[in-house]
Write a protein that holds these residues in place. Sequence first.
Motif, short mmCIF file in Angstrom:
data_model
loop_
_atom_site.label_atom_id
_atom_site.label_comp_id
_atom_site.label_asym_id
_atom_site.label_seq_id
_atom_site.Cartn_x
_atom_site.Cartn_y
_atom_site.Cartn_z
N GLU A 228 -9.15 -8.73 2.66
CA GLU A 228 -8.65 -7.85 1.61
C GLU A 228 -7.64 -8.60 0.75
O GLU A 228 -6.79 -9.32 1.26
CB GLU A 228 -8.00 -6.61 2.21
CG GLU A 228 -7.59 -5.56 1.20
CD GLU A 228 -7.09 -4.28 1.84
OE1 GLU A 228 -5.86 -4.10 1.86
OE2 GLU A 228 -7.94 -3.49 2.33
N ALA A 229 -7.76 -8.43 -0.56
CA ALA A 229 -6.86 -9.11 -1.50
C ALA A 229 -6.60 -8.19 -2.67
O ALA A 229 -7.35 -7.24 -2.94
CB ALA A 229 -7.46 -10.43 -1.97
N GLY A 230 -5.52 -8.48 -3.39
CA GLY A 230 -5.22 -7.73 -4.59
C GLY A 230 -6.18 -8.08 -5.72
O GLY A 230 -6.63 -9.22 -5.85
N PHE A 231 -6.48 -7.08 -6.53
CA PHE A 231 -7.38 -7.27 -7.67
C PHE A 231 -6.67 -6.70 -8.90
O PHE A 231 -6.95 -5.59 -9.35
CB PHE A 231 -8.71 -6.56 -7.42
CG PHE A 231 -9.80 -6.93 -8.39
CD1 PHE A 231 -9.88 -8.19 -8.95
CD2 PHE A 231 -10.77 -6.01 -8.74
CE1 PHE A 231 -10.88 -8.53 -9.83
CE2 PHE A 231 -11.79 -6.32 -9.62
CZ PHE A 231 -11.84 -7.60 -10.17
N PRO A 232 -5.75 -7.49 -9.47
CA PRO A 232 -4.89 -6.96 -10.55
C PRO A 232 -5.63 -6.83 -11.87
O PRO A 232 -6.77 -7.31 -12.04
CB PRO A 232 -3.78 -7.99 -10.64
CG PRO A 232 -4.43 -9.27 -10.19
CD PRO A 232 -5.41 -8.88 -9.13
N SER A 233 -4.98 -6.18 -12.81
CA SER A 233 -5.55 -6.00 -14.14
C SER A 233 -5.80 -7.34 -14.80
O SER A 233 -4.98 -8.25 -14.75
CB SER A 233 -4.58 -5.17 -15.00
OG SER A 233 -5.07 -5.06 -16.32
N GLY A 234 -6.98 -7.48 -15.43
CA GLY A 234 -7.35 -8.71 -16.11
C GLY A 234 -7.99 -9.74 -15.23
O GLY A 234 -8.48 -10.76 -15.73
N ALA A 235 -8.01 -9.53 -13.90
CA ALA A 235 -8.61 -10.49 -12.99
C ALA A 235 -10.13 -10.34 -12.98
O ALA A 235 -10.67 -9.26 -13.27
CB ALA A 235 -8.06 -10.32 -11.59
N THR A 236 -10.82 -11.42 -12.63
CA THR A 236 -12.28 -11.43 -12.57
C THR A 236 -12.73 -11.95 -11.22
O THR A 236 -12.25 -13.00 -10.76
CB THR A 236 -12.88 -12.31 -13.68
OG1 THR A 236 -12.47 -11.83 -14.95
CG2 THR A 236 -14.41 -12.30 -13.62
N LEU A 237 -13.63 -11.22 -10.58
CA LEU A 237 -14.21 -11.63 -9.31
C LEU A 237 -15.56 -12.28 -9.59
O LEU A 237 -16.42 -11.67 -10.24
CB LEU A 237 -14.38 -10.43 -8.39
CG LEU A 237 -14.99 -10.71 -7.01
CD1 LEU A 237 -14.03 -11.52 -6.15
CD2 LEU A 237 -15.36 -9.40 -6.32
#
Length: 393
Positions: free
Chosen positions: A321-330
Amino acid sequence: MRPGEVEENAYARAGGRLPGDPVPDPGLGDDPAPVLEPRRPGPRALARALPALLVAVGVLYGLLAPEDFTAVPFFTAAPLIAASLASLRTTVLTGLAALAAAYAVHAEVGIHPAVTTVTDVVTVATVALLGVAINRVVRLGDRRLASAREIAEAAQRAVLPQPAARIGGFEIAARYEAARRDAFIGGDLYAVQDSPYGVRLIVGDVRGKGMGAVAAVAVVIGAFREAAEQEATLEAVAQRLERALAREGTRRDGIDAFEGFTTAVLAELPHDDGLVRVVNRGHPPPLLLHADGTLRVLARREPALPLGMRDLGRWPDRTLEAGFPSGATLLLYTDGLSEARDAHGRFYEPERRLAGRTFPGPGALLGRLAEEVRRHSGGGTADDMALLAVRQP
């Protein structure tokens, strides 16, 4: 103004280049304002003009050469070349032109008609008819190839449909690059499914090639879509896929029944939580690209077996589990990206290539990756490549 709009405006002002992007080599077509040059005829246009050129050369040769020399080779070559490159009408006209030219040359130079003229004219006429028959065979093959391509495109759309540009509030982009030219689908797969637990994704690679791999892709994607809707955890989704592949293996004959497996990575993006959860089954780990260019590899230390290999051992699935902040792309991808080699055998390393760079959206990221891999590998890759990118807007 939204952050995405700021990035897009900066991207536009930079002429399409992003911070950290390599400066394109001259002639690669990346300049924002290319210099227009006079269009030169391509090789295919020159090849289509060759039959007329051969007839003209044959006429000159027949008029200028001694009587013991014949221009028949030029006249017979013209309809044969037209047969493979031009339409039936053009092939017939080329044959008639060659036939008329052969007779005209003999009439002009005064060769005795009873001996040479009849033989040469019959030869040109025979080859012209043969050219017409060849043209019909070639055109029939072209139609069958076009039909096969349409079927392949329909199969790709059915098995690997292009996901919507926005699902569950996330921006989505997917891309499939086949290693074989004119191939549309292989053993790589991707799928996106919205569910009560969040947006769930899978990217995988089925062992093997051909229709057997395509059948396995259909099984995995079908099982994933059903499990993503019903199972509360990613670990349970992975176990459903395991059981689906086991059932598929019992239906297969030969070695695939014992050695078939699929590497896969599953991801879950809960709604409005700013998190990403990942379960990896022997697949290249996803990359998380932050808005400031920071890159993180989402990988656990404990290895996991691919799907379909549970008989070799049992390792419990563990979710990262990891943070997925605004503007990030997976970014999820298959090994067609990370194992693409250049002329010196060096791999394309997406972690190193993407670190410190930003992109205006997931579609731009995948387009740039595909372009860079083609350059790195000299125009083609040895393996299929599936790419899936999801952005937190």
